[in-house]
Design an enzyme around this catalytic site. Structure first.
Site, PDB file in Angstrom:
ATOM      1  N   LYS A   1     -13.590 -75.390  20.729  1.00  0.00           N
ATOM      2  CA  LYS A   1     -12.182 -75.452  20.347  1.00  0.00           C
ATOM      3  C   LYS A   1     -11.551 -74.116  20.669  1.00  0.00           C
ATOM      4  O   LYS A   1     -12.111 -73.068  20.327  1.00  0.00           O
ATOM      5  CB  LYS A   1     -12.081 -75.743  18.854  1.00  0.00           C
ATOM      6  CG  LYS A   1     -10.763 -76.327  18.425  1.00  0.00           C
ATOM      7  CD  LYS A   1     -10.928 -76.884  17.020  1.00  0.00           C
ATOM      8  CE  LYS A   1      -9.646 -77.321  16.374  1.00  0.00           C
ATOM      9  NZ  LYS A   1      -8.548 -77.713  17.173  1.00  0.00           N
TER      10      LYS A   1
ATOM     11  N   VAL B   1     -12.232 -79.119  23.377  1.00  0.00           N
ATOM     12  CA  VAL B   1     -13.007 -79.445  24.580  1.00  0.00           C
ATOM     13  C   VAL B   1     -14.097 -80.447  24.200  1.00  0.00           C
ATOM     14  O   VAL B   1     -14.892 -80.197  23.286  1.00  0.00           O
ATOM     15  CB  VAL B   1     -13.615 -78.167  25.205  1.00  0.00           C
ATOM     16  CG1 VAL B   1     -14.383 -78.510  26.480  1.00  0.00           C
ATOM     17  CG2 VAL B   1     -12.516 -77.132  25.504  1.00  0.00           C
TER      18      VAL B   1
ATOM     19  N   LYS C   1     -11.028 -80.879  28.658  1.00  0.00           N
ATOM     20  CA  LYS C   1     -10.198 -80.049  27.773  1.00  0.00           C
ATOM     21  C   LYS C   1      -8.921 -80.827  27.485  1.00  0.00           C
ATOM     22  O   LYS C   1      -8.233 -81.247  28.425  1.00  0.00           O
ATOM     23  CB  LYS C   1      -9.906 -78.746  28.495  1.00  0.00           C
ATOM     24  CG  LYS C   1      -9.238 -77.690  27.695  1.00  0.00           C
ATOM     25  CD  LYS C   1      -9.299 -76.388  28.505  1.00  0.00           C
ATOM     26  CE  LYS C   1      -8.657 -75.236  27.813  1.00  0.00           C
ATOM     27  NZ  LYS C   1      -8.922 -73.972  28.491  1.00  0.00           N
TER      28      LYS C   1
ATOM     29  N   ASP D   1      -8.942 -61.235  31.140  1.00  0.00           N
ATOM     30  CA  ASP D   1      -9.465 -61.451  29.784  1.00  0.00           C
ATOM     31  C   ASP D   1     -10.988 -61.611  29.807  1.00  0.00           C
ATOM     32  O   ASP D   1     -11.531 -62.551  29.209  1.00  0.00           O
ATOM     33  CB  ASP D   1      -8.784 -62.670  29.141  1.00  0.00           C
ATOM     34  CG  ASP D   1      -8.846 -62.621  27.618  1.00  0.00           C
ATOM     35  OD1 ASP D   1      -9.170 -61.546  27.062  1.00  0.00           O
ATOM     36  OD2 ASP D   1      -8.580 -63.660  26.985  1.00  0.00           O
TER      37      ASP D   1
END
Ligand SMILES: Nc1ncnc2c1ncn2[C@@H]1O[C@H](COP(=O)(O)OP(=O)(O)OP(=O)(O)O)[C@@H](O)[C@H]1O
Length: 337
Positions: free
Chosen positions: A38, A44, A59, A151
């Site tokens: 999640k 997902v 997803k 990221d």
């Protein structure tokens, strides 16, 4: 080693031919199995394609819960994912939608994320060497496509069932839009997760290719030592400080890394220490990754062959338990569809 790994990977090749563009177009093509994860704006699911019986990750994003800005961001992510195809990225197949949701179909990674694994165990350098080399190879590839990830952190690295690392979550990834004098490019904005953000992103709200290498350095540190070099509080204070204070805080951050050399980094090999310091070099010109061609020559990577690594054919030193579902069981209870 290479041969053994090749056999493993040939068994995991998805049934879908490369280049087949949109094999999935409706939720009715799938049988829902269980929840595997999640995120902040998605759930997902493990799903089984009804015709091939092959499992995939689906997803699901609830359109009503997100504003048009978020949906636009999602579409950017989809367009980036469509342009990427590398053995160490999670292969993306299709997106489609119905009245309430947007669905994204990709390879299913059954080995859990690095955040989970490094919280359980301290891994040997030989294991981490293969992980970081695989991630470096994926980074070199996405950078060659003119994309920054922005990221990189253990949460966004999934293991497949054989233990290969796959870099995922291109939510905040971006194409390099602006050009620097050397033609390399950058992206504006303070985007990412503060504890993994490079000094230039934190201070000047700008990311270069080198900023991703900094985040990889923090990830490598964490994989080896189960802690991060800079506390979140230190990073947040830095963001909030004045321009003048920022420089002195940068010195504090760097000397905190030096201090830790004496205590924490001492348990690592010289090669690992050199690599960590190289990736966590405040000046982008001196940072490892400034010349990406030199990455395979970093001594920490000498046990691996980069060519084999970049084909996803180097046998990982750690293999997740087969049959174990690396997902929090509570997700199953909370999931709505
Ligand atoms: N292809 C996949 N195979 C297996 N598990 C996956 C896959 N993709 C995502 N997951 C799991 O689902 C979780 C949520 O996915 P993801 O981080 O992509 O969602 P998100 O909504 O974009 O989240 P956030 O914005 O919080 O990063 C991941 O942490 C991971 O555990």
């Amino acid at each position: 080693m290479g041969n053994q790994a090749s056999k493993l990977r040939s068994a995991e090749q998805p049934w879908i031919e490369q280049g087949q563009k949109k094999p999935f177009f409706s939720i009715s093509q799938f049988k829902l199995c269980n929840v595997v994860g999640k995120g902040s704006w998605s759930t997902v699911f493990v799903v089984k394609d009804r015709s091939s019986k092959q499992k995939f990750a689906l997803k699901c994003i609830n359109k009503k819960k997100h504003n048009p800005g978020k949906i636009k961001q999602l579409l950017t992510e989809v367009s980036l994912l469509r342009s990427l195809d590398h053995p160490l990225l999670c292969r993306f197949y299709s997106e489609f939608q119905d009245d309430s949701k947007i669905y994204l179909v990709s390879d299913l990674m059954l080995g859990g994320d690095l955040r989970y694994h490094i919280a359980q165990n301290r891994f040997q350098e030989s294991v981490v060497c293969v992980w970081i080399a695989e991630l470096a190879s994926a980074l070199i590839y996405i950078h060659s496509k003119g994309i920054l990830h922005r990221d990189i952190k253990p949460d966004n690295i999934l293991l497949d069932e054989f233990g290969h690392c796959r870099l995922v979550d291109f939510n905040v990834a971006s194409r390099l839009s602006q050009k620097t004098p050397d033609g390399k490019g950058f992206v504006k904005g303070r985007v990412g997760t503060p504890a993994y953000m490079s000094p230039e992103t934190l201070v000047h709200s700008i990311s270069y290719r080198e900023s991703d290498w900094w985040s990889l350095g923090i990830t490598m540190y964490e994989c080896l030592l189960q802690s991060r070099p800079f506390s979140s509080t230190m990073v947040v204070n830095w963001i909030r400080s004045s321009e003048k204070e920022k420089n002195s805080l940068l010195e504090t951050m760097c000397s905190s890394l030096e201090l830790r050399n004496n205590k924490q980094l001492d348990i690592l090999s010289k090669e690992a220490r050199v690599a960590i310091r190289g990736f966590l070099e405040p000046s982008i010109r001196n940072r490892f990754g400034h010349h990406e061609n030199n990455i395979p020559n970093i001594s920490f990577f000498s046990p691996v062959c980069f060519d084999t690594i970049s084909q996803g054919k180097w046998a990982p030193k750690f293999r997740p338990k087969s049959g174990k579902l690396y997902a929090d069981p509570i997700l199953e209870l909370e999931a709505t569809f």
